[in-house]
Design a protein around this motif. Structure first.
Motif, PDB file in Angstrom:
ATOM      1  N   VAL A  64     -18.608  22.610  23.380  1.00 53.43           N
ATOM      2  CA  VAL A  64     -18.050  21.942  24.623  1.00 53.43           C
ATOM      3  C   VAL A  64     -18.536  20.601  24.722  1.00 53.43           C
ATOM      4  CG1 VAL A  64     -17.196  22.250  27.061  1.00 53.43           C
ATOM      5  CG2 VAL A  64     -17.707  24.350  25.574  1.00 53.43           C
ATOM      6  N   PRO A  65     -17.459  19.505  24.689  1.00 59.92           N
ATOM      7  CA  PRO A  65     -17.994  18.276  25.071  1.00 59.92           C
ATOM      8  C   PRO A  65     -18.412  18.034  26.491  1.00 59.92           C
ATOM      9  CG  PRO A  65     -15.669  18.204  24.813  1.00 59.92           C
ATOM     10  CD  PRO A  65     -16.251  19.499  24.455  1.00 59.92           C
ATOM     11  N   ARG A  66     -19.194  17.027  26.699  1.00 59.07           N
ATOM     12  CA  ARG A  66     -19.507  16.518  28.352  1.00 59.07           C
ATOM     13  C   ARG A  66     -18.243  15.584  28.906  1.00 59.07           C
ATOM     14  NH1 ARG A  66     -23.828  19.736  30.105  1.00 59.07           N
ATOM     15  NH2 ARG A  66     -25.229  19.882  28.309  1.00 59.07           N
ATOM     16  N   THR A  67     -18.100  15.959  29.933  1.00 59.23           N
ATOM     17  CA  THR A  67     -17.194  15.231  30.541  1.00 59.23           C
ATOM     18  C   THR A  67     -17.605  13.665  30.975  1.00 59.23           C
ATOM     19  OG1 THR A  67     -16.141  17.056  31.508  1.00 59.23           O
ATOM     20  CG2 THR A  67     -15.613  15.153  32.701  1.00 59.23           C
ATOM     21  N   ALA A  68     -17.250  12.650  30.465  1.00 54.68           N
ATOM     22  CA  ALA A  68     -17.483  11.600  30.780  1.00 54.68           C
ATOM     23  C   ALA A  68     -17.302  11.082  32.219  1.00 54.68           C
ATOM     24  CB  ALA A  68     -16.914  10.358  29.867  1.00 54.68           C
ATOM     25  N   ARG A 111     -15.629  26.898  29.721  1.00 57.18           N
ATOM     26  CA  ARG A 111     -14.940  26.439  31.060  1.00 57.18           C
ATOM     27  C   ARG A 111     -16.016  26.326  32.106  1.00 57.18           C
ATOM     28  NH1 ARG A 111     -11.532  23.223  33.310  1.00 57.18           N
ATOM     29  NH2 ARG A 111     -10.584  24.042  35.047  1.00 57.18           N
ATOM     30  N   VAL A 112     -16.993  27.182  32.267  1.00 56.69           N
ATOM     31  CA  VAL A 112     -18.236  27.177  33.011  1.00 56.69           C
ATOM     32  C   VAL A 112     -19.046  25.810  32.899  1.00 56.69           C
ATOM     33  CG1 VAL A 112     -20.283  28.034  33.641  1.00 56.69           C
ATOM     34  CG2 VAL A 112     -18.323  29.672  33.498  1.00 56.69           C
ATOM     35  N   GLU A 113     -19.186  25.465  31.461  1.00 56.47           N
ATOM     36  CA  GLU A 113     -19.950  24.190  31.303  1.00 56.47           C
ATOM     37  C   GLU A 113     -19.116  23.173  31.986  1.00 56.47           C
ATOM     38  OE1 GLU A 113     -22.740  23.522  29.781  1.00 56.47           O
ATOM     39  OE2 GLU A 113     -23.323  25.591  30.057  1.00 56.47           O
ATOM     40  N   GLN A 114     -17.633  22.997  31.573  1.00 60.23           N
ATOM     41  CA  GLN A 114     -16.810  22.052  31.829  1.00 60.23           C
ATOM     42  C   GLN A 114     -16.846  21.808  33.440  1.00 60.23           C
ATOM     43  OE1 GLN A 114     -13.044  22.767  30.385  1.00 60.23           O
ATOM     44  NE2 GLN A 114     -13.272  21.854  28.575  1.00 60.23           N
ATOM     45  N   LEU A 115     -16.664  22.927  33.885  1.00 57.46           N
ATOM     46  CA  LEU A 115     -16.781  22.931  35.535  1.00 57.46           C
ATOM     47  C   LEU A 115     -18.187  22.416  36.172  1.00 57.46           C
ATOM     48  CD1 LEU A 115     -14.731  26.072  36.237  1.00 57.46           C
ATOM     49  CD2 LEU A 115     -14.097  23.889  36.425  1.00 57.46           C
ATOM     50  N   ARG A 116     -19.088  22.930  35.504  1.00 57.33           N
ATOM     51  CA  ARG A 116     -20.527  22.454  35.875  1.00 57.33           C
ATOM     52  C   ARG A 116     -20.443  20.902  35.790  1.00 57.33           C
ATOM     53  NH1 ARG A 116     -25.047  23.383  32.157  1.00 57.33           N
ATOM     54  NH2 ARG A 116     -24.233  21.559  31.258  1.00 57.33           N
ATOM     55  N   ASP A 117     -20.074  20.284  34.638  1.00 54.80           N
ATOM     56  CA  ASP A 117     -19.949  18.921  34.480  1.00 54.80           C
ATOM     57  C   ASP A 117     -19.391  18.154  35.350  1.00 54.80           C
ATOM     58  OD1 ASP A 117     -21.910  19.391  32.364  1.00 54.80           O
ATOM     59  OD2 ASP A 117     -20.888  19.021  30.712  1.00 54.80           O
ATOM     60  N   ARG A 118     -18.105  18.426  35.511  1.00 53.94           N
ATOM     61  CA  ARG A 118     -17.070  17.937  36.401  1.00 53.94           C
ATOM     62  C   ARG A 118     -17.647  17.924  37.851  1.00 53.94           C
ATOM     63  NH1 ARG A 118     -11.109  20.486  37.186  1.00 53.94           N
ATOM     64  NH2 ARG A 118     -10.850  19.856  34.991  1.00 53.94           N
ATOM     65  N   VAL A 119     -18.195  18.966  38.332  1.00 58.63           N
ATOM     66  CA  VAL A 119     -18.744  19.028  39.711  1.00 58.63           C
ATOM     67  C   VAL A 119     -19.795  17.872  39.837  1.00 58.63           C
ATOM     68  CG1 VAL A 119     -20.067  20.275  41.392  1.00 58.63           C
ATOM     69  CG2 VAL A 119     -18.132  21.324  40.293  1.00 58.63           C
ATOM     70  N   GLN A 120     -20.676  17.829  38.919  1.00 57.96           N
ATOM     71  CA  GLN A 120     -21.856  16.822  38.892  1.00 57.96           C
ATOM     72  C   GLN A 120     -21.170  15.409  38.892  1.00 57.96           C
ATOM     73  OE1 GLN A 120     -25.098  17.438  39.286  1.00 57.96           O
ATOM     74  NE2 GLN A 120     -25.094  15.164  39.519  1.00 57.96           N
ATOM     75  N   VAL A 121     -20.151  15.243  38.127  1.00 61.57           N
ATOM     76  CA  VAL A 121     -19.405  13.856  37.822  1.00 61.57           C
ATOM     77  C   VAL A 121     -18.892  13.623  39.017  1.00 61.57           C
ATOM     78  CG1 VAL A 121     -17.589  12.440  36.654  1.00 61.57           C
ATOM     79  CG2 VAL A 121     -19.223  13.827  35.439  1.00 61.57           C
TER      80      VAL A 121
END
Length: 421
Positions: free
Chosen positions: A39-43, A183-193
């Protein structure tokens, strides 16, 4: 024997359960690690183009205002047209008003971005909570079933078709689990961003509000300064106009006085036809050779000049700067025909040099001669004074020359005076 066998069996089952639990945990962790690696990190989202454009506009206007402020400082330290100062002040006020308007647009943009970031973060946090609960339940279920569950399910199939069906089902479950972890990883990164962006936007919002408050206060100060300058300009204009009226009245008074003196001179010459006509003591050869009546720089020169309030003024003589009380000398021999107060010129001495030529010495603080007294070239006739506070202590000096029509008219006295003093 029986109890020993039972104890050994229980030990074997406990060891199997321990191995099964360890294997399950290892499987779950491996699954998370494998999926997370895919899963790529959300920039972080790039800066809003509108906000960037507004900041560029703000920087350009501020640079424009800085240039105007530098020009205002130059005007304060130099002689300038009052209209230029007023125009500069208006331009600075306009630039500041545009800065406030741009900051308002930035506030609206940033506020909109704050709202968007808050909505996105709330939505992501809600979905993250749901997905995390689902993932937790799946991990517990995987742990309970153990690492051999897949093999047991495959081997318990009663036919080849059921085996294929069970394999497909298990494959879909694995894909679902991977997607859930991703999806959990994506959501976690999105929340942080979004949280980081929200903090940055809120900081920018506070900074923008502070800038706007400062610029609004600056605009109010410029408006107060403009009102004060306008009132000062109106007062200065009125004072200049009043001064011009008094100056014109003084010039008319001087012109009439010299006309009357010259008319009397001509009548006297006519009444004595046998007497030789008095020639002027100021010769053509004296042009550019006469000594200065007082030594000092010129305050104003002969002819038209512009005042600070953009008003045209005409001088019929020159102003020579000197300290109060400095001795004033006659530029040529002659006869004093008037010692009197003369409007804006103050105490004034008029000397008749004959032939319709007169020299005038104004703005005196004392007179050392009297009317009808003969004076020699270079003789002290008075002292420098102050008749016009705006000009400071100086001597107002004129030469009136009798032209072809016999009427004395003002000429530039600087042309008659010696170039080197």
């Amino acid at each position: 024997m029986i109890r020993g066998a039972r104890g050994a069996d229980r030990g074997a089952r406990a060891a199997g359960n321990h191995k099964r639990g360890s294997a399950a945990r290892w499987f779950a962790l491996a699954l998370l690690a494998a999926v997370a690696s895919l899963v790529p990190r959300t920039a972080s989202r790039a800066q809003d183009p509108r906000l960037r454009a507004e900041r560029d506009t703000l920087e350009r206007i501020r640079q424009e205002r800085e240039a105007l402020e530098r020009r205002a400082a130059e005007l304060q330290s130099s002689v300038h047209d009052l209209n230029e100062e007023v125009s500069n002040l208006d331009a600075r006020a306009d630039a500041t008003a545009r800065i406030v308007k741009t900051l308002d647009a930035q506030l609206a943009t940033i506020s909109g971005d704050v709202g968007d970031a808050t909505t996105r973060m709330n939505s992501a946090e809600t979905e993250l909570t749901i997905k995390r609960d689902a993932l937790r339940r799946r991990l517990i279920d995987i742990y309970k079933r153990g690492p051999l569950y897949t093999t047991e399910a495959m081997l318990s199939a009663r036919s080849f078709g059921e085996l294929i069906a069970r394999y497909k089902y298990l494959h879909l479950v694995a894909l679902h689990d991977r997607a859930l972890v991703g999806r959990v990883e994506q959501l976690r990164d999105r929340v942080q961003v979004d949280r980081n962006r929200l903090v940055s936007l809120q900081s920018a919002l506070e900074e923008n509000r502070g800038d706007k408050a400062q610029e609004e206060e600056r605009l109010r100060a410029l408006e107060r300064e403009r009102e004060a300058n306008l009132a000062h300009a109106k007062l200065a204009s009125k004072q200049t106009q009043d001064r011009l009226v008094r100056l014109k009245a003084t010039e008319a008074q001087l012109t009439n006085a010299i006309a009357a003196l010259d008319a009397e001179r001509r009548r006297a010459e006519i009444s004595r036809p046998s007497a030789a006509r008095a020639m002027s003591t100021i010769k053509t050869s004296d042009y550019g050779q006469l000594d200065w009546p007082v030594d000092g720089p010129l305050v104003y020169t002969f002819g038209k000049a512009q005042t600070a309030s953009n008003t045209t003024i005409r001088w019929n003589g020159v102003g020579i700067k000197a300290t109060v009380g400095t001795s004033v000398h006659a530029v040529a021999p002659g006869r004093v025909v008037s010692v009197s107060q003369l409007g804006t010129y103050g105490l004034t001495i008029i000397i008749d040099h004959g032939g319709g030529d007169y020299s005038i010495y104004g703005s005196l603080n004392r007179a050392d001669v009297r009317a009808q007294q003969a004076v020699a070239k270079g003789q002290i006739i008075g002292g420098v004074g102050v008749s016009d506070p705006d000009q400071g202590p100086h001597l107002h000096f004129e030469i009136r020359h009798g032209g072809a029509d016999g009427r004395p008219s003002p000429v530039d006295p600087a042309g008659w005076l010696r170039g080197e003093r």
